[in-house]
Write a protein that holds these residues in place. Structure first.
Motif, short mmCIF file in Angstrom:
data_model
loop_
_atom_site.label_atom_id
_atom_site.label_comp_id
_atom_site.label_asym_id
_atom_site.label_seq_id
_atom_site.Cartn_x
_atom_site.Cartn_y
_atom_site.Cartn_z
N MET A 109 8.74 -4.41 -0.50
CA MET A 109 9.19 -5.35 0.64
C MET A 109 10.24 -4.36 1.37
O MET A 109 10.26 -4.90 2.59
CB MET A 109 9.90 -7.02 0.72
CG MET A 109 9.84 -7.47 1.72
SD MET A 109 7.40 -8.44 2.48
CE MET A 109 8.03 -8.53 4.15
N SER A 110 10.90 -4.40 1.39
CA SER A 110 11.63 -3.09 2.13
C SER A 110 11.31 -2.16 2.93
O SER A 110 11.26 -1.97 3.40
CB SER A 110 12.62 -2.41 1.07
OG SER A 110 14.34 -1.87 1.65
N GLU A 111 9.92 -1.65 2.06
CA GLU A 111 9.92 -0.28 1.91
C GLU A 111 8.93 -0.86 3.45
O GLU A 111 8.17 -0.30 4.86
CB GLU A 111 9.10 0.23 1.45
CG GLU A 111 9.95 1.10 0.33
CD GLU A 111 8.70 1.63 -0.37
OE1 GLU A 111 9.67 3.02 -1.43
OE2 GLU A 111 7.70 1.49 -0.93
N LEU A 112 7.88 -1.58 3.13
CA LEU A 112 7.06 -2.73 4.06
C LEU A 112 7.90 -2.82 5.80
O LEU A 112 7.26 -2.70 6.49
CB LEU A 112 5.72 -3.88 3.52
CG LEU A 112 5.26 -4.27 4.46
CD1 LEU A 112 4.19 -2.92 5.22
CD2 LEU A 112 5.00 -5.43 3.90
N ALA A 113 9.06 -3.46 5.11
CA ALA A 113 9.69 -3.40 5.74
C ALA A 113 10.27 -2.50 7.83
O ALA A 113 9.87 -2.31 8.46
CB ALA A 113 11.14 -4.71 6.11
N ASP A 114 10.72 -1.47 6.71
CA ASP A 114 10.77 -0.12 7.61
C ASP A 114 9.45 -0.30 7.96
O ASP A 114 9.86 0.70 9.40
CB ASP A 114 11.54 0.73 6.46
CG ASP A 114 12.81 1.10 5.61
OD1 ASP A 114 13.34 -0.28 6.79
OD2 ASP A 114 12.87 1.03 4.70
N HIS B 271 0.73 -1.18 -0.16
CA HIS B 271 -0.09 0.05 -0.24
C HIS B 271 1.02 1.18 0.18
O HIS B 271 1.56 1.13 -0.06
CB HIS B 271 -1.17 0.02 0.96
CG HIS B 271 -0.66 -0.15 2.52
ND1 HIS B 271 -0.21 -1.33 3.18
CD2 HIS B 271 0.11 0.94 3.40
CE1 HIS B 271 1.12 -0.64 4.08
NE2 HIS B 271 0.47 0.38 4.46
N ALA B 272 0.21 2.18 0.07
CA ALA B 272 1.12 3.24 -0.16
C ALA B 272 1.92 3.60 0.44
O ALA B 272 1.60 4.13 1.96
CB ALA B 272 0.05 4.54 -0.29
N GLY B 273 3.13 4.09 0.40
CA GLY B 273 4.89 4.19 1.16
C GLY B 273 4.96 2.77 2.36
O GLY B 273 6.16 2.33 2.69
N ALA B 274 4.34 1.67 1.37
CA ALA B 274 4.79 0.27 1.95
C ALA B 274 4.80 -0.39 -0.11
O ALA B 274 3.85 -1.29 0.51
CB ALA B 274 4.23 -0.42 3.08
N GLU B 275 5.17 0.09 -0.57
CA GLU B 275 5.19 -0.40 -1.71
C GLU B 275 5.78 -1.49 -2.63
O GLU B 275 5.72 -2.65 -3.71
CB GLU B 275 5.18 0.38 -2.91
CG GLU B 275 3.59 1.54 -3.01
CD GLU B 275 3.72 2.86 -3.86
OE1 GLU B 275 5.10 2.69 -4.23
OE2 GLU B 275 3.00 3.50 -4.04
N TYR C 12 -1.18 -4.15 8.41
CA TYR C 12 -1.40 -3.20 9.35
C TYR C 12 0.20 -2.47 9.13
O TYR C 12 -0.87 -0.99 9.93
CB TYR C 12 -2.28 -3.16 10.06
CG TYR C 12 -3.72 -3.28 9.92
CD1 TYR C 12 -4.66 -3.14 9.77
CD2 TYR C 12 -4.12 -5.70 10.06
CE1 TYR C 12 -6.08 -3.51 9.62
CE2 TYR C 12 -5.46 -5.35 10.22
CZ TYR C 12 -6.55 -4.33 9.67
OH TYR C 12 -7.87 -4.96 9.84
N ALA C 13 1.00 -2.54 8.72
CA ALA C 13 2.23 -1.63 9.51
C ALA C 13 1.78 -0.77 7.82
O ALA C 13 1.34 -0.33 7.00
CB ALA C 13 2.96 -2.42 8.81
N GLY C 14 1.68 0.62 8.89
CA GLY C 14 1.76 2.12 8.32
C GLY C 14 0.51 2.08 7.53
O GLY C 14 0.39 3.79 7.46
#
Length: 208
Positions: free
Chosen positions: A34-39, A28-32, A76-78
Motif C-alpha cells: 500500500m505504501s508503494e502504491l500510494a507513492d 502490481h509490479a512497482g506497487a506491491e 491504474y496508478a503506475g
C-alpha cells in the motif's frame, strides 16, 4: 483464544480479507504494498499540482488508509495505460457519420473500463422521411440498441457487462416507446411462452 491477524507486508490493513482484496485487485509490479502504491499514485496524478511537502503528506494519508482514492485510481496508478476517467458523456449526432462515430467512441470508452452516458435528443423520430437517400429513419431506439449490444460484448475486466446510460428528451416523438422499451414483463422470448422478465429471474445476465 484466536490469535489476532497481522500482516508483515501491509501492517495498515486491519484484516486478512482487506489485504487479499488489495493483493488480487490493485497490487502490481512497482506497487506491491500500500505504501508503494500510494507513492506511485500521487506521483502519477499530482506531480505538477502539489508541492513536495503536500505530496508527502498525501502519500502518508493514503498509505495509512486515512484517505483512499477511487478504485480506478488505485488500479491504474503506475500502469502503462492509465484510464483514470470513470464516466464519459457522449452526444448522438443525426448523421451517418455521427452514428458511426458514436459507436467508435462508445467502444473506445468502454474498452478503457469507463461507463458511458449518451444523449439521443438530436436523433430524428422513427418514420421520418430521409430526403437525401430515400426511405425512413429508424429512430433513436435502434441506435440505443446498437450501443447496448456493444456494451454487452465489451466485458469490463473480462467479467462485468459495461455500464451504459441513455437519455431522451421528454418532448421527443419516440419518448413513449423509449419509456417502455425495457418493460421486460411485456417482452416475449420467442415462442417459449415466457417473458424476458421470467428469463431474467432465471439468469439475470441473460441478453436484454
Amino acid at each position: 483464544m484466536k490469535k489476532a491477524w497481522k500482516s508483515n507486508r501491509n501492517p495498515q490493513f486491519r484484516s486478512e480479507f482487506s489485504e487479499t482484496i488489495f493483493n488480487t485487485k490493485y497490487a502490481h509490479a512497482g506497487a506491491e504494498t500500500m505504501s508503494e502504491l500510494a507513492d506511485t499514485l500521487v506521483e502519477d496524478v499530482c506531480t505538477n499540482r502539489l508541492s513536495e511537502a503536500d505530496k508527502a503528506t498525501l502519500k502518508n494519508h493514503i498509505a495509512e488508509l486515512r484517505f483512499i482514492p477511487g478504485g480506478r485510481y488505485l488500479y491504474y496508478a503506475g500502469r502503462a495505460r492509465r484510464f483514470f476517467n470513470n464516466c464519459f458523456l457522449l452526444n448522438a449526432e443525426d448523421t451517418r457519420e455521427g452514428w458511426a462515430g458514436l459507436v467508435e467512441r462508445s467502444i473506445a470508452c468502454l474498452m478503457s473500463g469507463g461507463g458511458i452516458g449518451v444523449n439521443y435528443d438530436w436523433i430524428r423520430p422513427s418514420g421520418s422521411v430521409l430526403k437525401s437517400t430515400g426511405g425512413t429513419a429508424s429512430g433513436p431506439i435502434s441506435l440505443m440498441e446498437i450501443i447496448n449490444e456493444a456494451g454487452r460484448r465489451v466485458m469490463q475486466g473480462g467479467s462485468r457487462r459495461s455500464a451504459i446510460y441513455a437519455s431522451l428528451n421528454w418532448q421527443h416523438a419516440d419518448i413513449q416507446n423509449f419509456l417502455v422499451h425495457k418493460n421486460w414483463m411485456d417482452i416475449p422470448v420467442g415462442n417459449t411462452g415466457i417473458t424476458l422478465a421470467d428469463l431474467k429471474e432465471q439468469d439475470f445476465n441473460a441478453a436484454a
